[in-house]
Design a protein around this motif. Structure first.
Motif, short mmCIF file in Angstrom:
data_model
loop_
_atom_site.label_atom_id
_atom_site.label_comp_id
_atom_site.label_asym_id
_atom_site.label_seq_id
_atom_site.Cartn_x
_atom_site.Cartn_y
_atom_site.Cartn_z
N SER A 215 32.80 34.41 50.99
CA SER A 215 33.24 35.25 49.63
C SER A 215 32.05 36.39 49.45
O SER A 215 30.81 36.10 49.49
CB SER A 215 33.37 34.51 48.48
OG SER A 215 32.21 33.76 48.32
N ALA A 216 32.40 37.43 48.91
CA ALA A 216 31.51 38.58 48.40
C ALA A 216 31.95 38.76 46.90
O ALA A 216 33.06 38.77 46.52
CB ALA A 216 31.58 39.63 49.17
N PHE A 217 30.92 39.21 46.27
CA PHE A 217 31.19 39.36 44.82
C PHE A 217 32.09 40.62 44.54
O PHE A 217 32.15 41.61 45.33
CB PHE A 217 29.83 39.91 44.14
CG PHE A 217 30.00 40.34 42.72
CD1 PHE A 217 30.35 39.24 41.74
CD2 PHE A 217 29.44 41.42 42.44
CE1 PHE A 217 30.34 39.40 40.37
CE2 PHE A 217 29.53 41.59 40.89
CZ PHE A 217 29.92 40.82 39.78
N LEU A 218 33.11 40.49 43.53
CA LEU A 218 33.93 41.38 43.29
C LEU A 218 35.10 41.92 44.37
O LEU A 218 35.98 42.73 44.03
CB LEU A 218 33.52 42.74 42.61
CG LEU A 218 32.48 42.59 41.64
CD1 LEU A 218 31.95 44.18 41.37
CD2 LEU A 218 33.26 42.22 40.28
N VAL A 219 34.93 41.06 45.36
CA VAL A 219 35.89 41.45 46.45
C VAL A 219 36.96 40.35 46.83
O VAL A 219 37.99 40.57 47.08
CB VAL A 219 35.25 41.80 47.93
CG1 VAL A 219 36.23 42.03 49.01
CG2 VAL A 219 34.30 43.13 47.68
N GLY A 220 36.59 38.97 46.77
CA GLY A 220 37.26 38.10 47.12
C GLY A 220 36.93 37.41 48.51
O GLY A 220 35.76 37.34 48.49
#
Length: 383
Positions: A215-220
């Motif tokens: 997971s990556a921030f603001l991406v999913g």
């Protein structure tokens, strides 16, 4: 801060994160083969001279081309009487005809073009062209297990030449159900990034599930999942899925000995010991846990691995023990290395920890273009 500027900055951050997450070189990715550039050449005949136009009032009379004077036939010399059979000299050996060879197959490299030679004068007889000396083609590499699919598990000791074709996979010792949390550092499309990943391993009776998310921030998140059964020889995958914006999956049909893909790519063979790109890491560790003494440094393990689109043979070499400095603390581990076999293959480095049932504690994957993802164990716990 003005609202318009805030919206612009937010959109820019989202775009950068999407670019990074879509380019993360994970183990189950199947990098596309680069398209070959082929340079072809052709010869262009010189254009014919323009026709001669007669001036007005003058009728053009075709002039016949001058014919060469007939050659006088030289008088044939009188033949001497044929010698007796015992006096006849041995005939001189004639040169063996040279067989024309086909041009070597295109290897994707640029073609070397020879410079054209000037044409011979029209009234002279053109000499017979000498055979072109073509560069010797590189000898074809012998077929190895890596180029085959569905041929079982091959374990070779250091310096060994034999192979266990058709032999059942070796025994395994499955790890206890565990949840592993990783810190991810890497580079994608020249952008450095940080992310979080989790690997969940569960076994209930003879059923298993392995799921990994990054997971990556603001991406999913991007999720990979493998489900199937557990046998005496380890994992028997039934379905492997890879889901980001959409899902692609591989389905294992052992009755027909085939793997089919939702992406409508060609089927692959499902032989003994076949694994998917996620169950592979669990299976390797379970084999090492069952008999650590068999896998000394230099041992090679080859088995078929299936992604969501295709199948290939992967060979891992046991490198030896190391102590890793991980976010979870110093961890003794055993390293396995998979070197790229083709230009577009990934380099895969895997560290498994005996203290965690030989589960992976570090996974580093490097693409041909230099992009990489390095997963470092941060914590482990029961599921």
């Amino acid at each position: 801060m003005p609202r318009r500027a805030l919206v612009f900055i937010t959109a820019l951050v989202l775009a950068l994160h999407w670019l990074v997450l879509s380019g993360v070189p994970l183990a189950w990715d199947s990098p596309a083969q680069p398209s070959r550039q082929v340079f072809s050449t052709r010869s262009i005949a010189p254009s014919p001279p323009p026709p001669t136009v007669a001036p007005p009032g003058v009728t053009a009379v075709p002039v016949a081309a001058p014919q060469p004077a007939p050659r006088k036939k030289a008088p044939s010399p009188k033949r001497p009487p044929a010698p007796a059979a015992q006096d006849r000299p041995e005939p001189a050996p004639t040169a063996a005809p040279v067989a024309e060879t086909e041009a070597p197959a295109d290897t994707g490299a640029a073609t070397t073009v020879a410079s054209a030679t000037p044409e011979a004068p029209a009234n002279d007889a053109a000499p017979a062209p000498a055979p072109a000396a073509s560069a010797p083609a590189a000898p074809a590499e012998p077929a190895t297990e890596d180029t085959q699919t569905g041929t079982g598990v091959d374990i070779r000791p250091p310096g060994g030449t034999g192979r266990s074709a058709g032999a059942p996979p070796p025994p395994v010792r499955m790890p206890a159900p565990t949840r592993l949390a990783f810190d991810v550092n890497g580079q994608a499309k020249k952008f450095a990034y940080s992310a979080r990943a989790e690997l969940l391993w569960q076994q209930i009776g003879n059923r298993y599930e392995a799921r990994q998310e990054i997971s990556a921030f603001l991406v999913g998140t991007r999720t990979q999942r493998s489900v199937g059964t557990v046998t005496e020889q380890g994992l028997l995958p039934e379905k492997f899925s890879d889901k980001s914006r959409s899902e692609q999956a591989a389905h294992f049909d052992y009755a027909k000995g085939r793997v089919t893909f939702s992406a409508n790519t060609p089927d692959a063979a499902a032989g003994p010991g076949v694994q998917d790109r996620l169950s592979l890491f669990i299976q390797l560790g379970a084999m090492l846990a069952a008999d650590p003494g068999q896998f000394v440094p230099g041992t090679q393990i080859t088995l078929t691995t299936v992604s969501a689109r295709s199948a290939d043979r992967w060979t891992f070499t046991v490198e030896g023990p190391e102590t890793l400095d991980l976010p979870a603390g110093p961890t003794p581990a055993l390293k396995l290395l998979r070197l790229p076999r083709k230009d577009y293959d990934q380099k895969a480095e895997l560290w498994v920890a005996p203290g965690l049932g030989y589960l992976p504690v570090r996974i580093k994957l490097t693409q041909a273009n230099g992009d990489f993802a390095d997963l470092l164990l941060r914590a482990s716990s029961p599921p």
